[in-house]
Design a protein around this motif. Structure first.
Motif, PDB file in Angstrom:
ATOM      1  N   ALA A  94      10.150  -2.411   9.257  1.00 39.78           N
ATOM      2  CA  ALA A  94      10.375  -2.646   7.829  1.00 39.78           C
ATOM      3  C   ALA A  94      11.523  -3.635   7.626  1.00 39.78           C
ATOM      4  O   ALA A  94      11.451  -4.500   6.748  1.00 39.78           O
ATOM      5  N   LEU A  95      12.567  -3.528   8.438  1.00 43.60           N
ATOM      6  CA  LEU A  95      13.680  -4.473   8.333  1.00 43.60           C
ATOM      7  C   LEU A  95      13.226  -5.873   8.707  1.00 43.60           C
ATOM      8  O   LEU A  95      13.548  -6.843   8.012  1.00 43.60           O
ATOM      9  N   ALA A  96      12.471  -5.991   9.791  1.00 49.72           N
ATOM     10  CA  ALA A  96      12.001  -7.305  10.228  1.00 49.72           C
ATOM     11  C   ALA A  96      11.141  -7.961   9.150  1.00 49.72           C
ATOM     12  O   ALA A  96      11.308  -9.149   8.845  1.00 49.72           O
ATOM     13  N   VAL A  97      10.251  -7.195   8.550  1.00 53.03           N
ATOM     14  CA  VAL A  97       9.372  -7.744   7.511  1.00 53.03           C
ATOM     15  C   VAL A  97      10.182  -8.133   6.280  1.00 53.03           C
ATOM     16  O   VAL A  97      10.008  -9.213   5.710  1.00 53.03           O
ATOM     17  N   ALA A  98      11.110  -7.272   5.864  1.00 50.57           N
ATOM     18  CA  ALA A  98      11.894  -7.546   4.657  1.00 50.57           C
ATOM     19  C   ALA A  98      12.764  -8.785   4.817  1.00 50.57           C
ATOM     20  O   ALA A  98      12.835  -9.629   3.923  1.00 50.57           O
ATOM     21  N   LEU A 123       5.440  -3.358   1.645  1.00 50.75           N
ATOM     22  CA  LEU A 123       5.488  -4.049   2.935  1.00 50.75           C
ATOM     23  C   LEU A 123       4.211  -4.818   3.217  1.00 50.75           C
ATOM     24  O   LEU A 123       4.260  -5.861   3.864  1.00 50.75           O
ATOM     25  N   ALA A 124       3.078  -4.345   2.728  1.00 54.97           N
ATOM     26  CA  ALA A 124       1.816  -5.071   2.942  1.00 54.97           C
ATOM     27  C   ALA A 124       1.874  -6.436   2.274  1.00 54.97           C
ATOM     28  O   ALA A 124       1.403  -7.433   2.823  1.00 54.97           O
ATOM     29  N   GLU A 125       2.474  -6.491   1.099  1.00 54.65           N
ATOM     30  CA  GLU A 125       2.618  -7.770   0.390  1.00 54.65           C
ATOM     31  C   GLU A 125       3.642  -8.652   1.096  1.00 54.65           C
ATOM     32  O   GLU A 125       3.440  -9.857   1.254  1.00 54.65           O
ATOM     33  N   PHE A 158       4.297 -12.983   3.393  1.00 55.10           N
ATOM     34  CA  PHE A 158       5.396 -13.943   3.355  1.00 55.10           C
ATOM     35  C   PHE A 158       6.123 -13.999   4.696  1.00 55.10           C
ATOM     36  O   PHE A 158       6.540 -15.069   5.141  1.00 55.10           O
ATOM     37  N   ALA A 159       6.277 -12.850   5.333  1.00 54.41           N
ATOM     38  CA  ALA A 159       6.963 -12.809   6.624  1.00 54.41           C
ATOM     39  C   ALA A 159       6.187 -13.575   7.684  1.00 54.41           C
ATOM     40  O   ALA A 159       6.771 -14.296   8.497  1.00 54.41           O
ATOM     41  N   VAL A 201       5.638 -12.544  13.674  1.00 51.25           N
ATOM     42  CA  VAL A 201       4.321 -12.124  14.150  1.00 51.25           C
ATOM     43  C   VAL A 201       4.172 -10.660  13.789  1.00 51.25           C
ATOM     44  O   VAL A 201       4.895  -9.806  14.298  1.00 51.25           O
ATOM     45  N   ILE A 202       3.251 -10.365  12.896  1.00 47.83           N
ATOM     46  CA  ILE A 202       3.086  -9.004  12.390  1.00 47.83           C
ATOM     47  C   ILE A 202       2.290  -8.155  13.366  1.00 47.83           C
ATOM     48  O   ILE A 202       2.743  -7.138  13.832  1.00 47.83           O
TER      49      ILE A 202
END
Length: 195
Positions: free
Chosen positions: A95-99, A121-123, A127-128, A134-135
Motif C-alpha cells: 500500500a505504501l509503494a502504490v501510494a 488502491l485499485a485506482e 497511476f503507480a 511494477v504492480i
C-alpha cells in the motif's frame, strides 16, 4: 629520536593488529545490525530514515529496485520517512509503494493516516504503474461469461433496417415552412406575449 621511532613503531604495530582483526561484516553481522536498528526505530520512530523504509519495503515483499524507486520518489515529493513509517504500521508495504508511486503528497498521506482510511488502491495502481512501479507480474485475466444457446430455439424475426439513400444520410421528412406572422412580429409564437 629513539622515542619518536618507538612511537611510530607502536602505532604501526597497532594499525597492523587492528587491520588483521577487522574483517568485513558477514551476513550474520549484517542481520544483527539490521535487527538492532529495527528495534531502535520501533522504540524511537522519529529517528527513522529512508534506508529503514527501504529495508521495511524489502521485508514486505517489494523488490530492491522497486523499493529504491519508492524511496527516491518519496524524497522527490517531500514525503518524510516518519510518515512512511506510520503508513507501514497502519497499512502494509504494498500500500505504501502504490501510494508513493501514484504521487500522493505528504498531506494526503497524513490525512489518510489521521482519518484511519486508505485511498482506493485499485485506482492508484493505474497511476503507480504509469510512474514505473511494477504492480503484478501476472497479467490481469479477463473474465468471460459463457452464453449457452439452444440450437432448437427460434430467434424472433426482426424488421429490416431502412436503406440509406446515400452514404451517411437518412431519408428526412419535409419540414413545414415557418409562419409569416411569426416573422413580422418579434416574440409572437415564442411565448413572448403574456396578456
Amino acid at each position: 629520536m629513539i622515542t619518536v621511532s618507538l612511537v611510530i613503531g607502536l602505532v604501526s604495530v597497532a594499525t597492523l593488529v587492528a587491520c588483521a582483526t577487522a574483517k568485513p561484516a558477514g551476513e550474520r553481522g549484517r542481520q544483527q545490525s539490521a535487527a538492532r536498528r529495527r528495534r531502535f526505530v520501533e522504540q524511537h520512530p522519529t529517528h527513522v530514515n529512508s534506508l529503514d523504509i527501504r529495508r521495511e519495503l524489502l521485508r514486505g515483499g517489494i523488490s530492491p529496485a522497486q523499493a529504491q524507486l519508492v524511496t527516491e520518489k518519496a524524497a522527490e515529493r517531500g514525503i518524510k520517512p516518519f510518515t512512511m513509517w506510520l503508513w507501514l504500521e497502519q497499512h502494509d508495504a504494498e500500500a505504501l509503494a502504490v501510494a508513493v508511486a501514484a504521487d500522493l503528497s505528504q498531506c494526503e498521506l497524513l490525512t489518510h493516516l489521521s482519518n484511519g482510511t486508505a485511498p482506493d488502491l485499485a485506482e492508484l495502481e493505474v497511476f503507480a504503474s504509469v510512474n514505473g512501479l511494477v504492480i503484478d507480474d501476472q497479467p490481469a485475466q479477463a473474465t468471460y461469461r459463457k452464453v449457452l444457446v439452444d440450437s432448437g430455439a427460434k430467434v424472433p424475426h426482426r424488421k429490416p433496417m431502412t436503406r440509406l439513400l446515400e452514404s451517411g444520410s437518412l431519408p428526412v421528412a419535409p419540414v413545414a415552412p415557418a409562419s409569416p406572422i411569426a416573422d413580422r412580429r418579434p416574440g409572437f409564437g415564442n411565448g413572448g406575449l403574456a396578456a
